[in-house]
Scaffold this active site. Structure first.
Site, PDB file in Angstrom:
ATOM      1  N   ARG A  33      19.832  -1.193  11.917  1.00  0.00           N
ATOM      2  CA  ARG A  33      20.469  -2.016  11.861  1.00  0.00           C
ATOM      3  C   ARG A  33      21.719  -1.798  11.637  1.00  0.00           C
ATOM      4  O   ARG A  33      23.095  -2.342  11.662  1.00  0.00           O
ATOM      5  CB  ARG A  33      19.749  -2.917  10.897  1.00  0.00           C
ATOM      6  CG  ARG A  33      20.437  -4.418   9.639  1.00  0.00           C
ATOM      7  CD  ARG A  33      19.741  -4.669   8.747  1.00  0.00           C
ATOM      8  NE  ARG A  33      20.964  -5.960   8.630  1.00  0.00           N
ATOM      9  CZ  ARG A  33      20.634  -6.616   7.724  1.00  0.00           C
ATOM     10  NH1 ARG A  33      20.582  -5.333   6.259  1.00  0.00           N
ATOM     11  NH2 ARG A  33      21.391  -7.655   7.043  1.00  0.00           N
ATOM     12  N   HIS A  80      25.761  -3.207  12.824  1.00  0.00           N
ATOM     13  CA  HIS A  80      26.129  -4.196  12.198  1.00  0.00           C
ATOM     14  C   HIS A  80      27.611  -2.948  11.572  1.00  0.00           C
ATOM     15  O   HIS A  80      28.653  -3.347  11.800  1.00  0.00           O
ATOM     16  CB  HIS A  80      25.815  -3.372  10.269  1.00  0.00           C
ATOM     17  CG  HIS A  80      25.402  -4.770   9.933  1.00  0.00           C
ATOM     18  ND1 HIS A  80      24.594  -5.395   8.740  1.00  0.00           N
ATOM     19  CD2 HIS A  80      24.655  -5.636  10.568  1.00  0.00           C
ATOM     20  CE1 HIS A  80      24.045  -6.125   8.437  1.00  0.00           C
ATOM     21  NE2 HIS A  80      23.786  -6.318   9.878  1.00  0.00           N
ATOM     22  N   VAL A 104      31.436  -4.911  13.944  1.00  0.00           N
ATOM     23  CA  VAL A 104      33.637  -4.896  13.884  1.00  0.00           C
ATOM     24  C   VAL A 104      33.787  -4.411  14.027  1.00  0.00           C
ATOM     25  O   VAL A 104      34.180  -2.607  13.486  1.00  0.00           O
ATOM     26  CB  VAL A 104      32.566  -4.144  11.508  1.00  0.00           C
ATOM     27  CG1 VAL A 104      33.892  -4.871  10.905  1.00  0.00           C
ATOM     28  CG2 VAL A 104      32.159  -5.665  11.654  1.00  0.00           C
ATOM     29  N   GLY A 145      34.045  -2.332  16.871  1.00  0.00           N
ATOM     30  CA  GLY A 145      33.302  -1.301  17.692  1.00  0.00           C
ATOM     31  C   GLY A 145      32.471  -0.098  16.691  1.00  0.00           C
ATOM     32  O   GLY A 145      32.312   0.237  16.067  1.00  0.00           O
ATOM     33  N   ASP A 149      32.210   2.276  15.987  1.00  0.00           N
ATOM     34  CA  ASP A 149      33.816   3.617  14.865  1.00  0.00           C
ATOM     35  C   ASP A 149      33.287   4.140  13.598  1.00  0.00           C
ATOM     36  O   ASP A 149      34.397   4.650  13.322  1.00  0.00           O
ATOM     37  CB  ASP A 149      34.928   3.120  14.795  1.00  0.00           C
ATOM     38  CG  ASP A 149      34.942   2.100  14.008  1.00  0.00           C
ATOM     39  OD1 ASP A 149      33.893   1.202  13.871  1.00  0.00           O
ATOM     40  OD2 ASP A 149      36.320   1.217  14.063  1.00  0.00           O
ATOM     41  N   SER A 173      32.373   2.561  10.385  1.00  0.00           N
ATOM     42  CA  SER A 173      33.430   1.964  10.032  1.00  0.00           C
ATOM     43  C   SER A 173      32.358   1.642   8.376  1.00  0.00           C
ATOM     44  O   SER A 173      33.121   1.444   7.439  1.00  0.00           O
ATOM     45  CB  SER A 173      34.657   0.552  10.294  1.00  0.00           C
ATOM     46  OG  SER A 173      33.692  -0.076  10.742  1.00  0.00           O
ATOM     47  N   ASN A 201      26.246  -6.445   3.643  1.00  0.00           N
ATOM     48  CA  ASN A 201      26.067  -5.512   3.780  1.00  0.00           C
ATOM     49  C   ASN A 201      26.062  -5.282   2.062  1.00  0.00           C
ATOM     50  O   ASN A 201      24.790  -4.273   2.204  1.00  0.00           O
ATOM     51  CB  ASN A 201      27.064  -4.860   4.408  1.00  0.00           C
ATOM     52  CG  ASN A 201      27.215  -4.371   5.668  1.00  0.00           C
ATOM     53  OD1 ASN A 201      26.172  -4.433   6.711  1.00  0.00           O
ATOM     54  ND2 ASN A 201      28.556  -4.296   6.323  1.00  0.00           N
ATOM     55  N   HIS A 253      14.109  -7.440  14.918  1.00  0.00           N
ATOM     56  CA  HIS A 253      13.335  -7.669  13.915  1.00  0.00           C
ATOM     57  C   HIS A 253      11.839  -7.472  14.038  1.00  0.00           C
ATOM     58  O   HIS A 253      11.131  -7.888  13.123  1.00  0.00           O
ATOM     59  CB  HIS A 253      13.667  -9.348  13.500  1.00  0.00           C
ATOM     60  CG  HIS A 253      15.007  -8.944  13.120  1.00  0.00           C
ATOM     61  ND1 HIS A 253      15.860 -10.783  12.959  1.00  0.00           N
ATOM     62  CD2 HIS A 253      15.814  -8.540  12.967  1.00  0.00           C
ATOM     63  CE1 HIS A 253      17.373 -10.673  12.353  1.00  0.00           C
ATOM     64  NE2 HIS A 253      17.496  -9.316  12.311  1.00  0.00           N
TER      65      HIS A 253
END
Ligand code: HEM
Ligand SMILES: *[C@@H]1O[C@H](CO)[C@@H](O)[C@H](O)[C@H]1NC(C)=O
Ligand SMILES: *[C@@H]1O[C@H](CO)[C@@H](O)[C@H](O)[C@H]1NC(C)=O
Length: 330
Positions: A67, A71, A75, A77, A79, A81, A99, A199
């Site tokens: 997951r 996530h 956002v 790509g 990267d 972050s 998150n 899932h």
């Protein structure tokens, strides 16, 4: 008859998905599964070893790492972050609504980063690549399909809480909003269905399925509703963090998630939106994957590569973070 219709629908969806992927062309051409073959051949075995240890200690960690990759990629790509900590001077994505109290696995990413930097005798593997490989190794560790992860992502020097709030689909979304969220990332309706098959692993907190228990009982199998109500009391705020598995076998990558949807046993509203009793736009795909676990495994692996290729920073963009939780000094 019904089966051949489903096949034709699925075939059409696949052609559409391929055409769309070519048109939307995320810049995956710059990523390469062999990116670290010369610079650090020990990188991938090291990531796999730490993931296997973490999943052996706690099977749910495999779900959490999968997951985390989703996530991260949705956002701006893939990267890295999502890994940046908040500081008094920096707002990251960890407290964004999808998150907060929910995304987990950051300690495992830290352990992998330390082990990889030791094995590589230096800082050569990006945190974004570590997240992508850890997701694949988690899927494999829990019995899912393997695939080659395109590599060479670089790490962002920024994060966006607003983008994390807005770009990750919510479990309250109806099918049209789920589809447009995926389309905004160049992902098809088929990608939505097959990636939601993630899932088959892991758990949800009560806060994310309470709305389904007391308000839309008609769309939820009675016995499942009763057992979910037992862990998720009605009053808002009570027992929000109590957990229920997203399918009957949360530590095994299998077809049980799709089989559950056919019986109105999706835990999240967004899950059940994929199957509406035979009449919905994605119903034939759910039926197809429930009946063909091998096709699910193959298509999941292919869709994961598409998701893993979203908007990467490559070349001289971004950086290779020393510490996945903070940007390097400039
Ligand atoms: C289609 C839109 C999606 C929505 C609305 C959605 C929503 C959610 C929600 C609400 C949870 C429970 C989180 C919590 O209560 O803390 C969850 C868990 C999870 N999601 Fe999704 N998700 C989606 C797609 C995906 C995709 C594409 C993947 C990966 C391919 C994925 C993998 C997971 C996993 C593995 C878990 C369990 C995590 C754990 O146990 O720590 N999800 N999702
Ligand atoms: C994102 O959502 C969280 C939680 O709902 C909220 O506290 C925060 O202000 C939002 N951030 C932005 C930048 O919109
Ligand atoms: C049920 O729906 C009503 C309005 O339709 C809403 O106010 C309430 O918060 C919902 N309850 C839950 C538990 O989601």
């Amino acid at each position: 008859m019904a089966t051949s219709m489903a096949r034709r629908f699925v075939a059409a969806a696949c052609v559409a998905a391929v055409a769309f992927a070519l048109l939307a062309a995320p810049s995956s051409g710059q990523l390469d599964p062999r990116f670290y073959d010369k610079a650090c051949p020990a990188a991938l075995p090291t990531i796999r070893r730490v993931v296997e240890e973490a999943v052996a200690a706690e099977p749910r960690m495999g779900a959490s790492l999968l997951r985390l990759h989703f996530h991260d990629c949705f956002v701006n790509g893939c990267d890295g972050s999502i890994l940046l900590d908040d500081t008094p001077f920096f707002t990251g994505e960890k407290k964004a609504s999808p998150n907060v109290n929910s995304a987990r696995g950051f300690d495992v990413i830290d352990r992998i980063k330390a082990a990889v930097n030791a094995a590589c005798r230096g800082n050569v593997v990006s945190c974004a690549d570590i997240v992508a490989v850890a997701a694949r190794d988690s899927v494999v560790a829990l019995g899912g399909p393997s695939y080659n992860v395109p590599l060479g992502r670089r790490d962002a020097r920024t994060a966006s809480q607003a983008a994390a709030n807005n770009s990750i689909p919510a479990p309250t979304f109806d099918l049209d909003r789920l589809a447009s969220s995926f389309a905004s990332h160049g992902l098809s309706l088929q990608d939505l269905v097959v990636l939601s098959g993630g899932h088959t692993l892991g758990f949800s907190r009560c806060a994310n399925f309470r709305g389904r228990l007391y308000n839309e009982t008609a769309a939820l199998d009675g016995p499942l509703a009763a057992s979910l109500r037992a862990v998720c009391p009605r009053p808002a705020g009570s027992g929000d963090d109590n957990l229920a598995p997203l399918d009957p076998t949360p530590a095994r990558f299998d077809g049980a998630y799709f089989a559950a949807l056919l019986r109105r046993r999706g835990v999240l509203h967004s899950d059940q939106q994929l199957f509406a009793g035979g009449l919905g736009a994605t119903d034939a795909l759910v039926q197809f994957y429930a009946a063909n676990p091998d096709a699910f495994r193959r298509d999941f692996a292919e869709a994961m590569v598409r998701m893993a290729s979203l908007g990467p920073l490559t070349g001289a963009s971004g950086e290779i973070r020393y510490d996945c939780r903070k940007v390097n000094y400039s």
